[in-house]
Motif scaffolding. Structure first.
Motif, mmCIF file in Angstrom:
data_model
loop_
_atom_site.group_PDB
_atom_site.id
_atom_site.type_symbol
_atom_site.label_atom_id
_atom_site.label_comp_id
_atom_site.label_asym_id
_atom_site.label_seq_id
_atom_site.Cartn_x
_atom_site.Cartn_y
_atom_site.Cartn_z
ATOM 1 N N HIS A 115 -64.281 22.831 -18.627
ATOM 2 C CA HIS A 115 -64.942 21.681 -19.255
ATOM 3 C C HIS A 115 -66.107 21.184 -18.405
ATOM 4 O O HIS A 115 -67.220 20.989 -18.899
ATOM 5 C CB HIS A 115 -63.912 20.575 -19.459
ATOM 6 N N ARG B 87 -68.995 23.729 -18.157
ATOM 7 C CA ARG B 87 -69.842 23.679 -19.354
ATOM 8 C C ARG B 87 -70.790 22.482 -19.298
ATOM 9 O O ARG B 87 -71.958 22.577 -19.674
ATOM 10 C CB ARG B 87 -68.988 23.612 -20.617
ATOM 11 N N ASP C 28 -62.489 19.726 -25.751
ATOM 12 C CA ASP C 28 -62.132 20.006 -24.354
ATOM 13 C C ASP C 28 -61.114 18.991 -23.853
ATOM 14 O O ASP C 28 -60.117 19.341 -23.207
ATOM 15 C CB ASP C 28 -63.373 19.961 -23.469
ATOM 16 N N SER D 207 -67.446 19.397 -29.176
ATOM 17 C CA SER D 207 -66.886 20.327 -28.197
ATOM 18 C C SER D 207 -66.335 19.577 -26.991
ATOM 19 O O SER D 207 -65.317 19.966 -26.415
ATOM 20 C CB SER D 207 -67.944 21.349 -27.756
ATOM 21 N N ASN E 19 -72.993 18.295 -29.428
ATOM 22 C CA ASN E 19 -72.112 18.731 -28.348
ATOM 23 C C ASN E 19 -70.897 17.826 -28.179
ATOM 24 O O ASN E 19 -70.003 18.130 -27.410
ATOM 25 C CB ASN E 19 -72.878 18.791 -27.021
#
Length: 233
Positions: free
Chosen positions: A221, A224, A198, A194, A191
Motif C-alpha cells: 500500500h 504504491r 488497500d 484503490s 485513485n
C-alpha cells in the motif's frame, strides 16, 4: 485572488497564498505576530485543519516560528516572494520520499504486531475509519479534508493497535509531515477507490491475525503511494 483560481486550490493553499500576499505587500514583516488558528479559520470560513496545515508548511520552510507570544514571522526571503513560488511546493520531493521510506519501515512492522495483538475494540476502530472514508468518497468529498483525515486515522489506529508505546511515540513525531503528505498522495479521485481497497485488505489480514500478510499488504500500500508521489512530481 480571482474566484476561478480559488476554486482550483485546496483550502490550505488559499491560506498560504494569503500569507504570501501579506508578506509581499509588507502587511506582515519579520517579528510580527500572526493571527491565531481560530481567527484564521474564521477569516477563511474553514475548520482549523487546513489552517494548521498551512502553518506547518510555513514553519517547515522557516517563515514562521513559535514564540512565547504565539507564532511570529521569523524570516522573509525575497526569493520566496517570486511570483512563481508556491509555498506548498517547498515541502520537497526528497522530503516526501524520505518520509515514505520511514513509513514503510514503521507501518509494516505495526501491521505485523497489530495482527498479533488486536482486540475486538481495535477492529471496531479500524473499521470505523474505513467506513468514514467510504462515506466521504460516496458523498462527493473526494480530495477533501474528510477523506484525508479518515485515511490518516486508519493508519494511526494500526500503529496504536500494535501496542508498542515506543513505536507510537516515533510515529506521533511524524504527524505534521504525514498530514501534509496526504495532499500529495490523495489527490486524483480515480485513485481513492484503490486506497480504500488497500485499507480494507490490511484490515481483514489484521482481523484474521495473519501477521505476515498484514505487514506485506501495508508495505504494498505504501509502496504504491510512494510510486504515485514520484509520478506526480
Amino acid at each position: 485572488m480571482k474566484d476561478q483560481q480559488k476554486k482550483s486550490l485546496k483550502y490550505y493553499e488559499i491560506i498560504l497564498e494569503w500569507f504570501k500576499q501579506q508578506l509581499t505587500t509588507g502587511a506582515l514583516k519579520e517579528g510580527d505576530s500572526i493571527p491565531s488558528e481560530r481567527d484564521l479559520a474564521a477569516q477563511f470560513g474553514v475548520s482549523r485543519v487546513p489552517v494548521r496545515e498551512a502553518l506547518r508548511i510555513l514553519e517547515y520552510i522557516g517563515i514562521v516560528t513559535n514564540s512565547s507570544d504565539g507564532m511570529i514571522i521569523q524570516h522573509v526571503d525575497a526569493q520566496m516572494m517570486a511570483p512563481k513560488i508556491n509555498f506548498a511546493s517547498e515541502i520537497t520531493r526528497e522530503t516526501m520520499e524520505n518520509l515514505f521510506e520511514v513509513r514503510v519501515f514503521l507501518e509494516s512492522a505495526a501491521a505485523y504486531y497489530a495482527a498479533i495483538r488486536r482486540t475486538e475494540d481495535d477492529l471496531r476502530g479500524l473499521k470505523e475509519s474505513i467506513d468514514l472514508m467510504a462515506d466521504a468518497c460516496l458523498n462527493g468529498s473526494q480530495n477533501d479534508e474528510e477523506v484525508i483525515q479518515a485515511s490518516h486515522d486508519f493508519h494511526f489506529k494500526v500503529i496504536r493497535t500494535a501496542k508498542n508505546p515506543v513505536l507510537e511515540n516515533v510515529y506521533r513525531n511524524l504527524y505534521d509531515l504525514l498530514e501534509i503528505s496526504k495532499h500529495y498522495t490523495l489527490n486524483p479521485a480515480d485513485n481513492l477507490d484503490s486506497t480504500l481497497m488497500d485499507h480494507e485488505a490490511i484490515y481483514y489480514k489484521i482481523q484474521d491475525r495473519d501477521a505476515d500478510m498484514a505487514s506485506k499488504y501495508m508495505k504494498l500500500h505504501l509502496t504504491r503511494a510512494k510510486k504515485k508521489l514520484l509520478q506526480q512530481n
